[in-house]
Design a protein around this motif. Structure first.
Motif, mmCIF file in Angstrom:
data_model
loop_
_atom_site.group_PDB
_atom_site.id
_atom_site.type_symbol
_atom_site.label_atom_id
_atom_site.label_comp_id
_atom_site.label_asym_id
_atom_site.label_seq_id
_atom_site.Cartn_x
_atom_site.Cartn_y
_atom_site.Cartn_z
ATOM 1 N N VAL A 128 0.840 -1.198 0.000
ATOM 2 C CA VAL A 128 0.000 0.000 0.000
ATOM 3 C C VAL A 128 0.878 1.252 0.000
ATOM 4 O O VAL A 128 0.619 2.208 -0.744
ATOM 5 C CB VAL A 128 -0.939 -0.014 1.218
ATOM 6 N N ALA A 129 1.922 1.261 0.828
ATOM 7 C CA ALA A 129 2.836 2.405 0.860
ATOM 8 C C ALA A 129 3.512 2.604 -0.490
ATOM 9 O O ALA A 129 3.721 3.744 -0.936
ATOM 10 C CB ALA A 129 3.879 2.207 1.959
ATOM 11 N N GLY A 130 3.847 1.501 -1.167
ATOM 12 C CA GLY A 130 4.465 1.603 -2.492
ATOM 13 C C GLY A 130 3.545 2.249 -3.508
ATOM 14 O O GLY A 130 3.967 3.092 -4.311
ATOM 15 N N ILE A 131 2.256 1.861 -3.500
ATOM 16 C CA ILE A 131 1.288 2.462 -4.426
ATOM 17 C C ILE A 131 1.131 3.952 -4.142
ATOM 18 O O ILE A 131 1.124 4.791 -5.056
ATOM 19 C CB ILE A 131 -0.071 1.741 -4.318
ATOM 20 N N ILE A 132 1.010 4.294 -2.858
ATOM 21 C CA ILE A 132 0.844 5.701 -2.483
ATOM 22 C C ILE A 132 2.072 6.523 -2.869
ATOM 23 O O ILE A 132 1.955 7.660 -3.348
ATOM 24 C CB ILE A 132 0.555 5.805 -0.975
ATOM 25 N N ASP A 133 3.261 5.970 -2.681
ATOM 26 C CA ASP A 133 4.486 6.684 -3.068
ATOM 27 C C ASP A 133 4.489 7.021 -4.555
ATOM 28 O O ASP A 133 4.866 8.131 -4.962
ATOM 29 C CB ASP A 133 5.719 5.843 -2.725
ATOM 30 N N MET A 135 1.792 7.234 -6.504
ATOM 31 C CA MET A 135 0.727 8.214 -6.730
ATOM 32 C C MET A 135 1.214 9.634 -6.416
ATOM 33 O O MET A 135 0.888 10.591 -7.126
ATOM 34 C CB MET A 135 -0.493 7.878 -5.876
ATOM 35 N N ASN A 136 2.014 9.761 -5.357
ATOM 36 C CA ASN A 136 2.490 11.083 -4.939
ATOM 37 C C ASN A 136 3.505 11.686 -5.908
ATOM 38 O O ASN A 136 3.714 12.904 -5.911
ATOM 39 C CB ASN A 136 3.097 11.000 -3.543
ATOM 40 N N THR A 137 4.156 10.837 -6.705
ATOM 41 C CA THR A 137 5.159 11.350 -7.648
ATOM 42 C C THR A 137 4.573 11.704 -9.003
ATOM 43 O O THR A 137 5.282 12.249 -9.861
ATOM 44 C CB THR A 137 6.270 10.307 -7.857
ATOM 45 N N MET A 138 3.303 11.400 -9.206
ATOM 46 C CA MET A 138 2.702 11.579 -10.527
ATOM 47 C C MET A 138 2.118 12.972 -10.707
ATOM 48 O O MET A 138 1.600 13.579 -9.767
ATOM 49 C CB MET A 138 1.628 10.514 -10.750
ATOM 50 N N LYS A 139 2.209 13.484 -11.926
ATOM 51 C CA LYS A 139 1.617 14.773 -12.270
ATOM 52 C C LYS A 139 0.148 14.621 -12.645
ATOM 53 O O LYS A 139 -0.632 15.565 -12.502
ATOM 54 C CB LYS A 139 2.388 15.400 -13.434
ATOM 55 N N SER A 140 -0.222 13.445 -13.139
ATOM 56 C CA SER A 140 -1.609 13.224 -13.550
ATOM 57 C C SER A 140 -2.541 13.307 -12.347
ATOM 58 O O SER A 140 -2.240 12.754 -11.284
ATOM 59 C CB SER A 140 -1.760 11.829 -14.184
#
Length: 273
Positions: A128-133, A135-140
């Motif tokens: 879950v932390a990996g997915i959130i990380d 998501m946080n780096t994406m511009k979309s």
């Protein structure tokens, strides 16, 4: 002597010479069990094949027509329209698939919104932390939509969507709880695992606090036990920003039941529900 021989014949100890062929034939017929065993094995194999076919199921994805001469399968069509499904337990394989899809869509067009439709019972806090990380780096822009049930650590992914773009279907159920785990081994090993579980709980509560605007102390009370939420309750808590469609009478009944529970329960966390 004849009487003894007759008794031996009746008891099967030996057969007269004239009956030797019959005796040998009966011996040849005797081991019929292996043949029956092979038949049972064959039946088991046939049943296993049937079970495999039934378990796999005749899943036929609809073909989506694109233009006059082109067509594609359903999941590819949805992916091309920037729609992803987060379903099932979030193990390593599911996480890799989700992260890979997010990164591919980001490279395709970083200005268009990505929609994550979520129906997941939870998963490893590390995944879950990996997915959130990612998501946080994406511009979309990333929109999250709950349908069915979103529970345990998957609720963090739901809340991690862009502010103002986190939604729930009217009859979805959302559940918050602290991370779970256990430990075995020597005293030192148990202490090490307990320390890691404690870190996971603090990490999870801090994320919930960040996404909901609640204090960590308030979140600790919310996640002290399993807390099931209807869309209205999740909206009030700050996990989502809106509800798609009208809610059913079931959610109203749940709210009334919880209100009665908070009023009459002696449990210390009841007042925060």
């Amino acid at each position: 002597m004849k009487g003894v021989a007759a008794r031996n014949v009746r008891r099967g100890r030996f057969a007269p010479a004239g009956d030797a062929a019959v005796g040998n034939a009966s011996k040849r017929k005797g081991p019929s069990r292996p043949k029956a065993g092979r038949t049972r094995d064959q039946r088991k194999e046939a049943q296993a094949e049937t079970t495999v076919v039934a378990a796999a199921g005749p899943v036929i994805q609809p073909v989506i027509q694109i233009g006059e001469h082109e067509a594609t399968d359903m999941m590819t069509y949805l992916l091309q329209n920037r729609i992803l499904f987060v379903s099932g337990y979030l193990n390593d394989d599911a996480t890799t698939q989700i992260v890979g899809s997010l990164m591919a869509l980001e490279q395709t067009d970083s200005t268009q919104e990505i929609k994550l439709y979520m129906n997941s019972p939870g998963g490893s806090i590390y995944n879950v932390a990996g997915i959130i990380d990612v998501m946080n780096t994406m511009k979309s822009p990333i929109s999250t939509i709950a349908f069915g049930s979103v529970a345990h650590n998957s609720t963090l992914v739901l809340a991690a969507g862009d502010k103002g773009k986190r939604y729930s279907m009217p009859n979805a159920r959302i559940m918050m709880v602290q991370p779970m785990g256990g430990a075995m081994g020597s005293f030192v090993e148990v202490n090490i695992t307990a320390a890691e579980l404690n870190r996971q709980m603090k990490f999870s509560n801090e994320l919930f606090s960040k996404y909901t605007g609640k204090t960590v102390e308030e979140i600790e009370m919310e996640t002290d036990r399993e807390k099931f939420l209807g869309p209205e309750q999740a909206l009030e808590l700050g996990l989502i920003d809106g509800i798609i469609g009208e809610t059913s009478g079931v959610s109203k009944m749940v709210e009334e039941t919880m209100a009665d529970f908070k009023k009459n329960s002696a449990w210390r966390g009841a007042g925060t529900m």
